[in-house]
Scaffold this motif. Structure first.
Motif, PDB file in Angstrom:
ATOM      1  N   GLU A  64      19.823  46.037  27.928  1.00 17.42           N
ATOM      2  CA  GLU A  64      18.523  46.156  27.274  1.00 17.42           C
ATOM      3  C   GLU A  64      17.705  47.276  27.896  1.00 17.42           C
ATOM      4  O   GLU A  64      17.033  48.032  27.198  1.00 17.42           O
ATOM      5  N   LEU A  65      17.746  47.388  29.201  1.00 12.98           N
ATOM      6  CA  LEU A  65      17.011  48.456  29.869  1.00 12.98           C
ATOM      7  C   LEU A  65      17.600  49.820  29.516  1.00 12.98           C
ATOM      8  O   LEU A  65      16.858  50.766  29.245  1.00 12.98           O
ATOM      9  N   ALA A  66      18.927  49.925  29.535  1.00 12.28           N
ATOM     10  CA  ALA A  66      19.578  51.200  29.202  1.00 12.28           C
ATOM     11  C   ALA A  66      19.194  51.656  27.797  1.00 12.28           C
ATOM     12  O   ALA A  66      18.870  52.834  27.574  1.00 12.28           O
ATOM     13  N   ASP A  67      19.204  50.725  26.847  1.00  8.79           N
ATOM     14  CA  ASP A  67      18.824  51.076  25.474  1.00  8.79           C
ATOM     15  C   ASP A  67      17.359  51.500  25.416  1.00  8.79           C
ATOM     16  O   ASP A  67      17.001  52.435  24.677  1.00  8.79           O
ATOM     17  N   ALA A  68      16.516  50.843  26.184  1.00  5.97           N
ATOM     18  CA  ALA A  68      15.094  51.185  26.186  1.00  5.97           C
ATOM     19  C   ALA A  68      14.862  52.581  26.746  1.00  5.97           C
ATOM     20  O   ALA A  68      14.061  53.358  26.199  1.00  5.97           O
ATOM     21  N   ILE A  69      15.548  52.933  27.816  1.00  8.65           N
ATOM     22  CA  ILE A  69      15.389  54.270  28.399  1.00  8.65           C
ATOM     23  C   ILE A  69      15.777  55.338  27.391  1.00  8.65           C
ATOM     24  O   ILE A  69      15.078  56.359  27.229  1.00  8.65           O
ATOM     25  N   LYS A  70      16.875  55.125  26.681  1.00  6.66           N
ATOM     26  CA  LYS A  70      17.305  56.101  25.668  1.00  6.66           C
ATOM     27  C   LYS A  70      16.260  56.229  24.562  1.00  6.66           C
ATOM     28  O   LYS A  70      15.954  57.342  24.107  1.00  6.66           O
ATOM     29  N   ALA A  71      15.700  55.098  24.133  1.00 12.04           N
ATOM     30  CA  ALA A  71      14.712  55.134  23.061  1.00 12.04           C
ATOM     31  C   ALA A  71      13.442  55.859  23.490  1.00 12.04           C
ATOM     32  O   ALA A  71      12.905  56.698  22.741  1.00 12.04           O
ATOM     33  N   TYR A  72      12.955  55.576  24.680  1.00 13.02           N
ATOM     34  CA  TYR A  72      11.727  56.229  25.139  1.00 13.02           C
ATOM     35  C   TYR A  72      11.962  57.703  25.459  1.00 13.02           C
ATOM     36  O   TYR A  72      11.054  58.527  25.289  1.00 13.02           O
ATOM     37  N   LYS A  73      13.148  58.022  25.885  1.00 16.28           N
ATOM     38  CA  LYS A  73      13.460  59.436  26.120  1.00 16.28           C
ATOM     39  C   LYS A  73      13.414  60.212  24.810  1.00 16.28           C
ATOM     40  O   LYS A  73      12.859  61.322  24.751  1.00 16.28           O
ATOM     41  N   GLN A  74      13.976  59.635  23.745  1.00 16.90           N
ATOM     42  CA  GLN A  74      13.919  60.284  22.439  1.00 16.90           C
ATOM     43  C   GLN A  74      12.489  60.423  21.952  1.00 16.90           C
ATOM     44  O   GLN A  74      12.076  61.477  21.445  1.00 16.90           O
ATOM     45  N   LEU A  75      11.687  59.371  22.120  1.00 15.09           N
ATOM     46  CA  LEU A  75      10.298  59.412  21.691  1.00 15.09           C
ATOM     47  C   LEU A  75       9.517  60.486  22.445  1.00 15.09           C
ATOM     48  O   LEU A  75       8.721  61.231  21.851  1.00 15.09           O
ATOM     49  N   ALA A  76       9.754  60.594  23.753  1.00 21.45           N
ATOM     50  CA  ALA A  76       9.062  61.610  24.547  1.00 21.45           C
ATOM     51  C   ALA A  76       9.439  63.013  24.095  1.00 21.45           C
ATOM     52  O   ALA A  76       8.581  63.903  24.010  1.00 21.45           O
ATOM     53  N   GLU A  77      10.700  63.211  23.780  1.00 16.93           N
ATOM     54  CA  GLU A  77      11.139  64.530  23.310  1.00 16.93           C
ATOM     55  C   GLU A  77      10.483  64.871  21.981  1.00 16.93           C
ATOM     56  O   GLU A  77      10.057  66.009  21.755  1.00 16.93           O
ATOM     57  N   GLU A  78      10.366  63.880  21.090  1.00 10.77           N
ATOM     58  CA  GLU A  78       9.723  64.126  19.796  1.00 10.77           C
ATOM     59  C   GLU A  78       8.248  64.452  19.973  1.00 10.77           C
ATOM     60  O   GLU A  78       7.686  65.235  19.205  1.00 10.77           O
ATOM     61  N   GLN A  79       7.614  63.871  20.970  1.00  5.97           N
ATOM     62  CA  GLN A  79       6.191  64.101  21.198  1.00  5.97           C
ATOM     63  C   GLN A  79       5.914  65.297  22.105  1.00  5.97           C
ATOM     64  O   GLN A  79       4.758  65.662  22.315  1.00  5.97           O
ATOM     65  N   GLY A  80       6.967  65.892  22.645  1.00  6.91           N
ATOM     66  CA  GLY A  80       6.777  66.992  23.580  1.00  6.91           C
ATOM     67  C   GLY A  80       6.113  66.558  24.863  1.00  6.91           C
ATOM     68  O   GLY A  80       5.359  67.317  25.479  1.00  6.91           O
ATOM     69  N   ALA A  81       6.388  65.315  25.280  1.00  4.75           N
ATOM     70  CA  ALA A  81       5.762  64.746  26.469  1.00  4.75           C
ATOM     71  C   ALA A  81       6.782  64.555  27.581  1.00  4.75           C
ATOM     72  O   ALA A  81       7.995  64.480  27.335  1.00  4.75           O
ATOM     73  N   GLN A  82       6.288  64.484  28.799  1.00  2.24           N
ATOM     74  CA  GLN A  82       7.140  64.142  29.931  1.00  2.24           C
ATOM     75  C   GLN A  82       7.191  62.625  30.045  1.00  2.24           C
ATOM     76  O   GLN A  82       6.164  61.960  30.049  1.00  2.24           O
ATOM     77  N   LEU A  83       8.396  62.071  30.136  1.00  3.47           N
ATOM     78  CA  LEU A  83       8.562  60.631  30.259  1.00  3.47           C
ATOM     79  C   LEU A  83       8.473  60.233  31.721  1.00  3.47           C
ATOM     80  O   LEU A  83       9.121  60.822  32.594  1.00  3.47           O
ATOM     81  N   LYS A  84       7.645  59.229  32.007  1.00  2.96           N
ATOM     82  CA  LYS A  84       7.514  58.675  33.349  1.00  2.96           C
ATOM     83  C   LYS A  84       7.798  57.173  33.281  1.00  2.96           C
ATOM     84  O   LYS A  84       7.180  56.455  32.488  1.00  2.96           O
ATOM     85  N   VAL A  85       8.710  56.700  34.118  1.00  2.00           N
ATOM     86  CA  VAL A  85       9.116  55.299  34.106  1.00  2.00           C
ATOM     87  C   VAL A  85       9.118  54.762  35.535  1.00  2.00           C
ATOM     88  O   VAL A  85       9.676  55.390  36.442  1.00  2.00           O
ATOM     89  N   ARG A  86       8.484  53.621  35.732  1.00  2.00           N
ATOM     90  CA  ARG A  86       8.554  52.936  37.021  1.00  2.00           C
ATOM     91  C   ARG A  86       8.809  51.452  36.778  1.00  2.00           C
ATOM     92  O   ARG A  86       8.504  50.918  35.711  1.00  2.00           O
ATOM     93  N   VAL A  87       9.370  50.806  37.784  1.00  2.00           N
ATOM     94  CA  VAL A  87       9.756  49.405  37.649  1.00  2.00           C
ATOM     95  C   VAL A  87       8.998  48.546  38.650  1.00  2.00           C
ATOM     96  O   VAL A  87       8.711  48.979  39.773  1.00  2.00           O
ATOM     97  N   SER A  88       8.649  47.332  38.247  1.00  2.00           N
ATOM     98  CA  SER A  88       7.947  46.426  39.143  1.00  2.00           C
ATOM     99  C   SER A  88       8.054  45.009  38.585  1.00  2.00           C
ATOM    100  O   SER A  88       9.030  44.654  37.937  1.00  2.00           O
ATOM    101  N   ARG A  89       6.995  44.231  38.805  1.00  2.00           N
ATOM    102  CA  ARG A  89       6.881  42.880  38.277  1.00  2.00           C
ATOM    103  C   ARG A  89       5.462  42.693  37.783  1.00  2.00           C
ATOM    104  O   ARG A  89       4.587  43.521  38.061  1.00  2.00           O
ATOM    105  N   ARG A  90       5.234  41.622  37.063  1.00  2.00           N
ATOM    106  CA  ARG A  90       3.931  41.440  36.432  1.00  2.00           C
ATOM    107  C   ARG A  90       2.794  41.409  37.457  1.00  2.00           C
ATOM    108  O   ARG A  90       1.742  42.003  37.259  1.00  2.00           O
ATOM    109  N   LEU A  91       2.986  40.709  38.569  1.00  2.00           N
ATOM    110  CA  LEU A  91       1.988  40.656  39.645  1.00  2.00           C
ATOM    111  C   LEU A  91       2.697  41.067  40.934  1.00  2.00           C
ATOM    112  O   LEU A  91       3.301  40.246  41.606  1.00  2.00           O
TER     113      LEU A  91
END
Length: 604
Positions: A64-91
């Motif tokens: 699920e995470l791998a698919d999400a990274i691919k999707a957001y990478k495509q979206l960032a490329e379409e928007q001409g934006a730099q993709l930034k991703v960090r991981v954590s927990r809710r609190l």
């Protein structure tokens, strides 16, 4: 032109026109299928940091995470934006912003890239066991599993964690502890999760699923590397057959020769944690020693960090104490000292490692290793529950054993000359909290707190302060903890824990964190270039470290923990930036109450 040449040219023209027509009929690239976003922010349990993001997602698996990274990478490329991703927990349990994908507003200066698509990945759903191997005593777990879940699962499948490998607080996640260079205690012995790690599964910047062994170049960066090249999703851990552990306590001992005492106790067991209160001249030490399972185990279980659920609400009184910067209404002297300081001692250095099934404190016991490894206080800890409405001021670094004697002398002098500065101050003691001392071994991991060290000592300064006053005043007598922080960082070349400390700890203009890793920092950058050349996983604060770029000071920045004061304007209201009075520490300045505002006190 000959007829044959004309026909050939016309044919080529016809083919070109046909190809163009066919291309215009091709469907556009499919829009990326994004996972459901569960919000746009997540924050620290300590309330210092709140991360903002365009999307916050909660994948339940590696795929699920791998698919999400691919999707957001495509979206960032379409928007001409730099993709930034960090991981954590809710609190999350951190006082730093390394877990945030976007720049914090509190960092002075313009954003380095205003066109950013930011994604926060929450691993709360990735808290399960993937597989076990009873013959080899190994477990493969999802990265978001908490320590309390890990020890419970180990017990369920007939295995034990390795003594010394886990931190004391069981509410942390396994991958979070590993990534931030968290640790337990073991003097030249097992002392952190990475000592028990076999392999990691992770997702890279292209959304590819990868696996790395513990001893690989990537494995050496995932241990303490804050996920700079990818997101850890699975851990393979080496456990042991069910085991027993003996608890030995040295309780409320005099600290006159604390280093000599520690050296002797480490010969009994390398797995030791010390709580020290220099203002009370006391320490308590807790040793964990593996013993044969032929020695019967009782019902002792770790309760070092207890729940305050149902206890008397002290929030208002605690705020009054913190707001009383001039010792007017709640002095730690005379009759107040006789009441307040023993109460503080009982709630800090007077804590015991374990309790029995009746809730009675235990100083000496044999118990099951999993039961004595770590403790949890859920949502009713001193720093996050309603009893104090408090938060933790947490500084955590490593120094060399050879410097420990000089360091403890300096700490004692801070209290002697800066806390007990005049005849009016002799009864002062800090509020709830303590200095932790734990022990480790030199590490091969490129950004570990103990990388390339001979015999590391982990020093941690943890103190409770009122959340209601934190935007107005520092912690009561917080100039002592500020001084301890900067001296440990600069004079003793401390290496900070990546999940503790503050922005200023990592961006000191004269005490570069990059310079703490002369033999490994370039290796880290090379691995970033290899696996994440666009710096998708690089947080803003890391850029300041990499570029050796301090944060710009501004009025009251010392209160926000983004600077160490150099001028009065950096301090909170009614405070001045004053040099330490301790011998050899006069070059360090801290924000102290401005007694010129209280001429009637006789101290101006």
């Amino acid at each position: 032109m000959a007829c044959g040449q004309q026909r050939a040219a016309l044919a080529l023209l016809f083919v070109a026109v046909l190809q163009a027509s066919l291309c215009s009929l091709q469907p556009a690239a499919a829009a990326p299928v994004l996972p459901q976003s569960v919000g746009t922010s997540y924050q620290a349990a300590y309330h210092y940091v709140k991360c903002e993001a365009d999307y916050v997602i909660e994948p339940a698996s590696t795929q699920e995470l791998a698919d999400a990274i691919k999707a957001y990478k495509q979206l960032a490329e379409e928007q001409g934006a730099q993709l930034k991703v960090r991981v954590s927990r809710r609190l999350f349990h951190s006082t730093t912003s390394f877990v945030c994908p976007a720049q914090l507003k509190s960092y002075a200066g313009p954003e380095s890239n205003p066109k950013v698509l930011s994604v926060g990945v929450i691993q709360d759903r990735m808290n399960y066991t993937i597989s076990t191997d009873p013959a080899k005593f190994t477990m493969r777990i999802a990265a978001g599993m908490k320590l309390r879940e890990f020890t419970a699962e180990a017990t369920r499948v007939g295995m034990s964690v390795q003594v010394g490998s886990l931190p004391a607080y069981a509410g942390l996640t396994m991958a979070g502890v590993m990534s931030a260079s968290g640790h337990g205690s073991g003097d030249n012995a097992t002392s952190n999760i990475c000592d028990t790690l076999l392999s990691v599964t992770w997702v890279d910047a292209n959304g590819n699923v990868r696996s790395s062994s513990r001893d690989s170049e990537e494995g050496k960066l995932f241990c303490g590397g804050m996920g700079l090249i990818g997101i850890i999703t699975e851990l393979e851990i080496q456990l042991t057959p069910p085991s027993h552990t003996k608890l030995i306590t040295r309780y409320l001992a005099n600290d006159t020769d604390i280093v000599g005492d520690i050296a002797k106790m480490l010969k009994v067991s390398p797995h030791m944690l010390v709580f020290w209160r220099p203002d009370m001249r006391l320490y308590s030490a807790f040793l964990l020693k593996p013993v044969s399972t032929s020695v019967p185990a009782g019902d002792a279980h770790m309760t070092l960090l207890p729940s305050y659920k149902g206890r008397t609400n002290m929030a208002h009184l605690f705020r009054v104490i913190q707001d009383d910067i001039f010792d007017d209404t709640m002095r730690y002297s005379g009759i107040q000292e006789s009441v307040m300081c023993p109460t503080v001692a009982a709630n800090s250095v007077g804590k015991t490692w374990a309790s029995d099934s009746k809730g009675e404190d235990v100083l000496f016991a044999v118990g099951k290793t999993n039961d004595l490894a770590a403790s949890e206080c859920w949502d009713d800890c001193a720093w996050n529950g309603p009893s104090y409405n408090g938060t933790a001021e947490d500084v955590h670094l490593s120094i060399e054993w050879d410097d420990l004697q000089d360091w403890t002398t300096d700490i004692k002098n801070m209290f002697k000359y800066d806390l007990w500065e005049t005849k009016f101050d002799q009864g002062r003691c800090l509020g709830p909290g303590y200095i932790w001392l734990r022990f480790g071994h030199g590490s091969p991991d490129y950004l570990s707190m103990s990388y390339d060290m001979k015999r590391p000592v982990y020093i941690q300064s943890t103190w409770l302060k009122s959340r209601s006053s934190m935007d107005k005043f520092p912690m009561r007598y917080g100039f002592i903890t500020d001084l301890l922080e900067e001296v440990s960082l600069c004079k003793y070349k401390g290496r900070p824990h990546w999940g503790k400390n503050f922005a200023r700890t990592f961006t000191h203009p004269e005490c570069s964190i990059r310079d703490r890793y002369p033999r490994s920092f370039d290796k880290v950058l090379a691995l970033q270039d290899k696996h994440d050349p666009q710096r998708m996983f690089e947080p803003e604060l890391w850029q300041h470290i990499r570029l050796q770029e301090p944060l710009k000071p501004y009025p009251r920045c010392a209160l926000d923990k983004t600077c160490y004061c150099q001028e009065d304007i950096h301090c909170p209201e009614q405070h001045r930036c004053i040099a330490s009075l301790a011998p050899g520490l006069e070059s360090y300045k801290v924000c102290k109450p401005d007694w010129r505002l209280q001429p009637q006190s006789g101290r101006a």
